[in-house]
Design an enzyme around this catalytic site. Structure first.
Site, PDB file in Angstrom:
ATOM      1  N   ARG A  33      -7.219  37.638  59.487  1.00 12.17           N
ATOM      2  CA  ARG A  33      -7.039  38.570  61.043  1.00 12.17           C
ATOM      3  C   ARG A  33      -6.251  37.778  61.000  1.00 12.17           C
ATOM      4  O   ARG A  33      -5.825  38.266  62.692  1.00 12.17           O
ATOM      5  CB  ARG A  33      -8.450  38.994  61.483  1.00 12.17           C
ATOM      6  CG  ARG A  33      -9.297  40.306  60.740  1.00 12.17           C
ATOM      7  CD  ARG A  33     -10.657  40.705  62.061  1.00 12.17           C
ATOM      8  NE  ARG A  33     -11.054  42.111  61.445  1.00 12.17           N
ATOM      9  CZ  ARG A  33     -12.245  42.636  60.232  1.00 12.17           C
ATOM     10  NH1 ARG A  33     -11.845  41.649  59.495  1.00 12.17           N
ATOM     11  NH2 ARG A  33     -12.482  43.593  59.957  1.00 12.17           N
ATOM     12  N   HIS A 118     -21.915  39.270  52.485  1.00 11.85           N
ATOM     13  CA  HIS A 118     -20.926  40.570  51.487  1.00 11.85           C
ATOM     14  C   HIS A 118     -20.530  40.004  50.604  1.00 11.85           C
ATOM     15  O   HIS A 118     -20.078  40.429  49.458  1.00 11.85           O
ATOM     16  CB  HIS A 118     -19.800  40.430  52.527  1.00 11.85           C
ATOM     17  CG  HIS A 118     -19.143  41.242  53.754  1.00 11.85           C
ATOM     18  ND1 HIS A 118     -18.260  40.306  54.667  1.00 11.85           N
ATOM     19  CD2 HIS A 118     -20.135  41.907  54.164  1.00 11.85           C
ATOM     20  CE1 HIS A 118     -18.937  40.841  55.667  1.00 11.85           C
ATOM     21  NE2 HIS A 118     -19.988  41.768  55.368  1.00 11.85           N
ATOM     22  N   CYS A 151     -17.123  45.404  29.872  1.00 13.19           N
ATOM     23  CA  CYS A 151     -18.172  44.161  28.977  1.00 13.19           C
ATOM     24  C   CYS A 151     -18.641  44.466  28.019  1.00 13.19           C
ATOM     25  O   CYS A 151     -18.196  45.522  27.422  1.00 13.19           O
ATOM     26  CB  CYS A 151     -19.570  45.438  29.366  1.00 13.19           C
ATOM     27  SG  CYS A 151     -21.163  44.343  28.941  1.00 13.19           S
ATOM     28  N   ASN A 215     -15.629  28.412  67.863  1.00 14.58           N
ATOM     29  CA  ASN A 215     -14.197  29.565  66.677  1.00 14.58           C
ATOM     30  C   ASN A 215     -12.945  29.164  67.670  1.00 14.58           C
ATOM     31  O   ASN A 215     -12.690  29.076  69.646  1.00 14.58           O
ATOM     32  CB  ASN A 215     -14.526  31.603  67.479  1.00 14.58           C
ATOM     33  CG  ASN A 215     -14.157  32.214  66.454  1.00 14.58           C
ATOM     34  OD1 ASN A 215     -13.906  31.741  65.297  1.00 14.58           O
ATOM     35  ND2 ASN A 215     -13.401  33.025  67.132  1.00 14.58           N
TER      36      ASN A 215
END
Length: 245
Positions: A33, A118, A151, A215
């Site tokens: 971002r 995630h 695979c 941050n």
């Protein structure tokens, strides 16, 4: 180093770190971002679209081409933040690292208890038989046929073990993260804009004494923090950094 932070770390008995992309930018991995991030680059489709489950299903070859270009990182090494957190775990202070990152750098630094909200680019599995493959397998498929990794045993598509847009977070990982944060006396939030849910919602489970926010840009949690530091996280967590931030 920041004396106020070091004082908190010296007293903590059960700290949890919750981090995002800003933890890895000092290792050369771009975030999403910021001005130079992925979302500000020009592609045929928006990155959110290309990293969605629908795009994976309907434009599989294009998905893997984009994934290989932008999400697989080469040569990145843990920075001072990763190394300090691993050291704090060895000292018995850091109870867990909860990360939104998919690069595996916390484990590379030596952290053992890492909850990857995630997923990870380092794990890839056959969607048909479940066999796991290393990241190199995804890369090597680039020059084979349509570039979709399949695979070598059953022919199923090998999918990265990362959470795409439209997909839910792993329930067990979330439960472990909630349990760790709820039991912490100190929560350090670092390198995250706290814009991505449900991950950002984990902060509401914290019941401890010290909330530290590190941050470079403001976050929704700034007003709740006992200690607020607008600075690069690696330099902030490095006890040997020559400049006080």
């Amino acid at each position: 180093m920041v004396p106020a932070l070091e004082k908190i770390l010296a007293a903590t008995k059960s700290m949890v770190f919750f981090g995002g992309a800003g933890v890895s930018t000092e290792s050369g991995i771009p975030d999403f971002r910021s001005v130079d991030g992925l979302y500000h680059q020009k592609f045929k489709y928006p990155p959110e679209t290309m990293l969605s489950h629908t795009f994976y299903e309907t434009h599989t070859a294009e998905f893997f081409d984009f994934y290989r270009q932008k999400l697989i990182v080469h040569g990145a090494k843990p920075n001072a933040a990763h190394l300090r957190l691993a050291a704090l775990e060895r000292e018995g202070k850091c109870r867990a690292v909860v990360t939104q990152n998919i690069d595996g750098l916390h484990q590379a630094a030596g952290s053992k208890t890492v909850y990857e909200l995630h997923g990870s680019t380092l794990r890839n599995y056959c969607t048909r038989c479940g066999k796991f493959f290393p990241v190199q397998f995804i890369e090597d498929a680039a020059g084979v046929g349509d570039g979709v990794p399949r695979c070598d045993e059953c022919g199923g598509i090998v999918k990265p073990d990362v959470v795409l847009y439209e997909e839910g977070l792993d329930e067990e990982t979330m439960e472990n993260a909630v349990h760790a944060i709820r039991g912490a006396d100190t929560l350090i939030v670092g390198g995250t804009s706290l814009a991505v849910y449900p991950a950002a919602g984990l902060l509401r489970y914290f019941r401890g004494e010290n909330l530290v926010v590190i941050n470079k840009q403001p976050t929704p949690a700034d007003a709740m923090a006992n200690l607020l530091i607008h600075a690069p996280i690696g330099r902030t967590l490095d006890p040997d950094a020559p400049i006080e931030v």
